[in-house]
Design an enzyme around this catalytic site. Structure first.
Site, short mmCIF file in Angstrom:
data_model
loop_
_atom_site.label_atom_id
_atom_site.label_comp_id
_atom_site.label_asym_id
_atom_site.label_seq_id
_atom_site.Cartn_x
_atom_site.Cartn_y
_atom_site.Cartn_z
CB ALA A 1 -0.14 13.04 -23.83
CG PHE B 1 -7.11 16.23 -25.09
CD1 PHE B 1 -6.74 15.74 -26.31
CD2 PHE B 1 -7.50 15.49 -24.31
CE1 PHE B 1 -8.48 14.74 -26.89
CE2 PHE B 1 -8.39 14.22 -24.52
CZ PHE B 1 -8.49 14.06 -25.33
CG ASP B 2 -11.25 16.15 -25.67
OD1 ASP B 2 -11.10 15.04 -24.91
OD2 ASP B 2 -12.36 16.10 -26.65
CG ASP C 1 -1.62 17.32 -22.04
OD1 ASP C 1 -1.09 16.54 -21.77
OD2 ASP C 1 -2.74 17.62 -22.06
CE1 TYR D 1 -4.24 2.06 0.75
CE2 TYR D 1 -2.94 3.52 1.67
CZ TYR D 1 -4.05 3.25 1.05
OH TYR D 1 -4.74 4.07 1.11
CG HIS E 1 -19.02 12.87 -29.04
ND1 HIS E 1 -19.12 13.62 -28.14
CD2 HIS E 1 -18.03 11.36 -28.61
CE1 HIS E 1 -17.72 13.43 -27.46
NE2 HIS E 1 -17.37 12.16 -28.00
CE LYS F 1 -4.26 9.26 -24.83
NZ LYS F 1 -4.41 10.33 -24.16
C1 LIG Z 1 -5.45 11.67 -23.36
C2 LIG Z 1 -5.08 13.22 -23.30
C3 LIG Z 1 -5.36 13.33 -22.24
C4 LIG Z 1 -6.34 12.47 -21.39
O1 LIG Z 1 -6.31 10.89 -20.34
P1 LIG Z 1 -6.81 10.19 -20.22
O2 LIG Z 1 -5.51 9.62 -20.38
O3 LIG Z 1 -7.83 9.92 -21.32
O4 LIG Z 1 -7.58 10.65 -19.08
C5 LIG Z 1 -5.30 14.64 -22.31
N1 LIG Z 1 -4.73 15.21 -22.91
C6 LIG Z 1 -3.88 15.16 -23.83
C7 LIG Z 1 -3.22 15.92 -25.11
C8 LIG Z 1 -4.40 13.70 -24.14
O5 LIG Z 1 -3.73 12.99 -25.20
#
Ligand SMILES: *Cc1c(COP(=O)(O)O)cnc(C)c1O
Length: 464
Positions: free
Chosen positions: A223, A130-131, A221, A78, A455, A264
């Site tokens: 990813a 990102f959204d 960010d 833990y 969507h 990613k």
């Molecule tokens: C996928 C993604 C996120 C969000 O991540 P999740 O793991 O889907 O919650 C944030 N920013 C970027 C650029 C992404 O591609």
């Protein structure tokens, strides 16, 4: 034999396959019925009934034998698990950042960061949010502002770094609103919302300069940091001989913090992290983490997940892997273009975006050309893609009717290390068939659609 520049024309998948999964073969008649029952919404189709799944590159990659071995070695204690320290070390080594916080996926990092930042009514500026990032900025009461590079939305015009931020516009905005009202700058690498386009080192440096000048923290960010670093190696002057790992480290040196969806470029199916140097902010983040995710040495993940992320973050910087990865998207993009299918050019790192507005001019936006194309790709070839257009982003009028979005795209995302060249050849063949028969693709109309994130659950039918 270690090569950084491959001497042969044929670029090969840099792995051999140890475990296989069968694909979901179906007949065209079956798919016709499946589409009908799914109300022409591909999110409603069972994955078993999909042949080539290009819905997303998020969490859909294949792990390596090394990572699966790591899964077995994962320490499930833990507190203070060995796997956490491996995870922490991998991220510190890559980013140079001090405070490392594990989270279960990218949006958890966003939620925690913006809650801790508490920047109500202040601005967060970005090349493009990102959204989920935008949604979490806005949920915290802050305001998300995008400053994409000029020309980023001209899909036909290629360019090396169409993911860049418009630094001049950013600085103008900072001056106009006053630096006290800008809470943070977030640079998304690669720029997911604008077609997976990379950001140059030069642009990152310029953004950093402005941020330093006005005392604004700059976060990445990140990813798809490895894909971005590889694009810098391929396209930016002075980097062609630099190892991608060094390029990635240089990118991180420029920032004050980073957040990552490990689904990613950490080559795993779940996970993420938040990293920063600001100790005070990190203490606030850890408090929220403990409240909503878990203790600070696992953050909502299992020990084995942390272990696999630590290994994936190293594997992803392998240049043979990145060469194959970027070449695969390019290969798909070239194949589509050759067959008269317009795409967002150049292809991004994690997939190819078809310009459905240009491809299907006979379908008006209110009849969802992107969704119609996505359904046709499924009907003819069992290929699942995602619409990024009026169904996803269209605003609604007072009666709930959709207003046309600014773009009608269909994203073909590439899961990592999952498909081979013949899978891509197959996708190109199906798309080429549709190009020859595009008049037969008909628009769709809404049966019902909720007002929020419609969507995912909207029901549609062929337009009458
Ligand atoms: C996928 C993604 C996120 C969000 O991540 P999740 O793991 O889907 O919650 C944030 N920013 C970027 C650029 C992404 O591609």
């Amino acid at each position: 034999m270690k090569k950084t520049s491959w001497q042969w024309k044929t670029i090969i998948e840099p792995f051999k396959i140890k475990t296989v999964e069968p694909l979901g073969f179906t007949s065209r008649e079956e798919r016709e019925r499946i589409l009908e029952t799914a109300h022409y919404n591909l999110f409603n189709i069972k994955a078993d009934k999909v042949l080539i799944d290009m819905l997303t590159d998020s969490g859909t990659g294949a792990m390596s034998a090394e990572q699966w071995a790591g899964i077995m070695k994962g320490d499930e204690s833990y507190a203070g698990a060995r796997s956490f320290y491996n995870f922490e070390m991998a991220i510190k080594n890559l980013t140079g950042l001090e405070e490392i916080i594990p989270v279960h996926q990218g949006r958890a990092a966003e939620k925690i960061l913006f809650t801790a930042l508490a920047a109500k009514e202040k601005y967060v500026i970005s090349n493009s949010h990102f959204d989920t990032t935008r949604a979490n900025v806005e949920a915290s009461g802050a305001i998300a502002m995008d400053f994409p590079a000029p020309g980023a939305l001209d899909f036909d015009k290629t360019g090396p770094f169409k993911g860049n931020a418009d630094v001049e516009a950013m600085e103008k905005f900072i001056k106009e609103k006053g630096e006290k009202n800008i809470a943070m700058c977030i640079i998304t690498v690669t720029n997911n919302s604008l077609g997976g386009q990379p950001v140059s080192m030069e642009n990152l440096k310029s953004v950093k300069k402005i941020c330093d000048k006005y005392g604004i923290p700059m976060f990445l960010d990140c990813a798809r940091f490895a894909e971005n670093a590889y694009f810098i190696k391929l396209r930016e002057r002075g980097y062609s001989e630099t190892p991608v790992e060094e390029i990635a480290k240089e990118m991180f040196e420029l920032c004050d913090g980073a957040m990552m969806s490990s689904k990613k470029d950490a080559l795993v199916n779940i996970g993420g992290f938040l990293a920063m140097n600001d100790r005070e902010l990190s203490l606030k983040c850890r408090q929220i983490l403990i409240l909503t995710e878990g203790f600070s040495t696992y953050g909502g993940l299992a020990g084995r997940d942390l272990e696999a992320i630590a290994i994936g973050l190293k594997e992803v910087l392998n240049e043979e892997y990145l060469q194959y990865r970027i070449r695969s998207s390019q290969y798909l993009g070239e194949g589509l273009l050759k067959n008269g299918i317009p795409i967002v050019n150049p292809p991004g790192g994690h997939g190819v975006y078809i310009n459905a507005k240009k491809f299907l001019p006979h379908i008006k936006p209110q009849q969802f050309p992107g969704q119609a194309l996505a359904c046709a790709l499924y009907l003819e070839g069992g290929i699942r893609t995602v619409e990024i257009g009026t169904l996803m982003f269209g605003k609604r009028d007072s009666k709930g009717n959709f207003l046309p979005a600014s773009m009608e795209l269909v994203r073909m995302a590439m899961p990592r290390r999952v498909y081979t060249q013949s899978h891509i050849d197959y996708v190109i063949e199906v798309a080429a068939y549709l190009a020859k028969n595009k008049k037969s693709i008909k628009g769709l109309e809404i049966v019902e659609a909720p007002l929020v994130l419609s969507h995912f659950t909207a029901k549609l039918k062929p337009a009458s």
